[in-house]
Enzyme design. Structure first.
Site, PDB file in Angstrom:
ATOM      1  N   ASP A 187       0.832  -1.199   0.000  1.00  0.00           N
ATOM      2  CA  ASP A 187       0.000   0.000   0.000  1.00  0.00           C
ATOM      3  C   ASP A 187       0.870   1.254   0.000  1.00  0.00           C
ATOM      4  O   ASP A 187       1.893   1.318   0.693  1.00  0.00           O
ATOM      5  CB  ASP A 187      -0.887  -0.026   1.249  1.00  0.00           C
ATOM      6  N   GLU A 213      15.269 -14.999  -0.556  1.00  0.00           N
ATOM      7  CA  GLU A 213      15.735 -16.065   0.319  1.00  0.00           C
ATOM      8  C   GLU A 213      14.714 -17.200   0.424  1.00  0.00           C
ATOM      9  O   GLU A 213      15.048 -18.298   0.890  1.00  0.00           O
ATOM     10  CB  GLU A 213      16.009 -15.516   1.723  1.00  0.00           C
TER      11      GLU A 213
END
Length: 547
Positions: free
Chosen positions: A208, A260
């Site tokens: 957002d 990751e």
């Protein structure tokens, strides 16, 4: 679609939790309700769901005022309910994207409460944008910035002894204080928040206000007035609080963190910036994967303007190696089955002005639906990523007659009712014509009233009905996937009349008629038709796919 870079050609369905499905009958949608309806989204043919905020919040801005980033608001259920939802979605082959609100939190978040208590100059206040006021006694705001929701973007605090204190910045409601993203403490807390949800298995985040985290040093005065908006985007003055360069290092850091994790986790930017070449900076190879294409969304019913924005979008996004994104409706915009019926030559209203009981003239539902269906058929043939908003597959119009005493959007209150706000696109959606609340929930008054006309758009009335908007979307999504249109390339077709657009994507040719006149189609088999073009004539406000 392969696991590798699934996000380059996917169709992602936005769920607004409080308006999707209510399992417990309190009139507000919840996570259990969403879980119960997921099979119907699989049947529709989407690839992923994006959940608007469901985290702990006082709900002063429908969850975009977060009080705990690592828990579920009791309004929607529990973390266990989320885990069930996510597992169900993954078992059905749907990926799950959650909304993250990093520009600001709720004024009821413990971090902000601590900042107020700690006082001026404290490390707790340094996590937010506290500043001294101007004027002889600090009685004036630090600058002239205005809230997106109307009114000033600054609110003054009170000291424990009752004297006026510092001001804090809130680019949205006063209950949504902005973080100071130059503070390493803030950055580390959000890394922890990202890991919390990634460890639970989410496939990505819609971010957002992804253009707002960094503010220009010194917080210089700036006003977005009519003169600003009338200036071409390419030469507008730089906005000191939206689109500032400092945001990009944050997303490079997040990109590395998501990398990751296995399974191509993604970031999607709500970055309301222009021109498109600037928006594309959010999706460079080491930053985010998607950025919402707002210039495409706000384009009125005009063929030449649409051609330009599609060309510019493909050019801008492809220049940085990113897919173009396409979106026609969301929780902040007038539904496109209504918006596209508005006069295309009129002034484009503020995106959160909305339509209400006193708006005149009101857009025509039949015209809006025809144009909306045609626009959707065109959008779903474009290469790249498509975002859908719940209910658009039903052809839902905007809720335009919500009484003032039922409205919820802070925009309505901060502007004294001058802007109706975004409630009209957030009305609970209809599932079953003859069930309580049209199948939204088993009972209880919905948090926003459903117009009686929504019965005609109920999902059960459209299932299996040839020509219904639901079946049009189902067919479009199936053909799009079967013919890999999301992975294709666009080639424009020249020689069409003014305001009739034509393009090819793979072996599919698409025509959409923005004009007021019918047009004889070239030879070919029509495999998708938003109108009724069986006689070989493309009517106004219609679109077809031909092979």
């Amino acid at each position: 679609m392969s696991l590798k870079e699934w996000w380059r050609s996917s169709v992602i369905y936005q769920i607004y939790p409080r308006s999707f499905a209510d399992a417990n009958g309190d009139g507000i949608g919840d996570l259990a309700g969403i879980t119960s309806r997921l099979p119907q989204l699989t049947e529709l043919g989407v690839d992923a769901i994006w959940l608007s905020p469901f985290m702990t919040s006082p709900q002063k801005d429908a969850g975009y005022d977060v009080a705990d980033y690592c828990d579920v608001d009791p309004l929607f259920g529990t973390l266990q309910d989320f885990d069930v939802l996510e597992k169900t979605a993954h078992d059905l082959g749907l990926r799950v994207i959650v909304d993250l609100v990093p520009n600001h939190c709720s004024s009821e978040h413990p971090w902000f409460i601590e900042a107020l208590a700690a006082g001026e100059g404290s490390e707790q206040r340094a996590r937010f944008m506290f500043r001294e006021g101007q004027g002889a006694h600090g009685e004036l705001p630090p600058n002239n910035w205005e809230s997106v929701f109307g009114g000033p973007a600054w609110t003054r605090t009170m000291n424990p002894d009752g004297t006026p204190g510092q001001w804090y910045l809130h680019l949205f409601d006063s209950s949504q204080p902005d973080f100071d993203w130059t503070n390493p403490w803030v950055r580390e807390r959000f890394r922890e928040i990202l890991r919390f949800w990634l460890d639970r298995g989410v496939d990505g985040f819609r971010v957002d206000v992804a253009h707002g985290l960094s503010k220009a040093p010194g917080l210089p005065d700036f006003r977005r007035d009519d003169e600003y908006w009338s200036t071409p985007a390419e030469i507008r003055p730089d906005n000191p609080y939206f689109g500032h360069e400092g945001v990009h290092e944050i997303y490079r850091d997040w990109h590395e963190l998501l990398a990751e994790y296995p399974g191509e986790r993604i970031l999607c930017a709500e970055a309301f910036v222009e021109p498109l070449t600037k928006m594309a900076q959010w999706v460079r190879p080491d930053e985010m994967q998607h950025a919402f294409n707002f210039p495409f969304l706000v384009t009125r019913w005009n063929g030449e303007q649409m051609r330009h924005v599609i060309k510019d979008s493909l050019s801008a996004f492809h220049a940085v190696g990113a897919p173009s994104t396409w979106v026609l409706s969301n929780h902040d915009q007038i539904r496109h089955a209504t918006r596209l019926a508005q006069d295309p030559s009129g002034k484009i209203a503020d995106r959160i002005t909305g339509i209400g009981p006193l708006t005149e003239p009101k857009p025509d539902n039949a015209l809006g639906l025809a144009r909306g269906r045609a626009a959707s058929v065109m959008m779903l043939a474009l290469p790249g990523v498509a975002y859908m908003y719940q209910g658009e597959e039903l052809g839902l119009p905007e809720g335009m007659d919500i009484p003032d005493d039922k409205r919820q959007d802070p925009t309505f209150f901060r502007t004294g009712g001058a802007s109706y706000g975004r409630d009209g696109c957030r009305v609970p959606i209809p599932w079953e014509a003859d069930a309580p609340n049209f199948g939204f929930g088993p009972g209880g008054e919905p948090w926003l009233p459903q117009p009686a006309v929504y019965r005609e758009y109920s999902r059960d009335l459209q299932e299996g009905v040839a020509g219904s908007t639901l079946e049009l979307y189902r067919s479009a999504l199936a053909i799009r996937k079967d013919r890999a249109l999301g992975e294709g390339d666009l080639e424009w077709i020249d020689g069409t009349p003014e305001n009739v657009l034509g393009f090819r994507n793979g072996d599919v040719t698409v025509f959409i008629n923005y004009s007021e006149k019918p047009w004889a189609l070239p030879a070919g088999e029509i495999i998708l038709d938003s109108g009724n073009s069986a006689d070989g004539v493309l009517a106004p406000a219609a679109a077809v796919w031909i092979v």
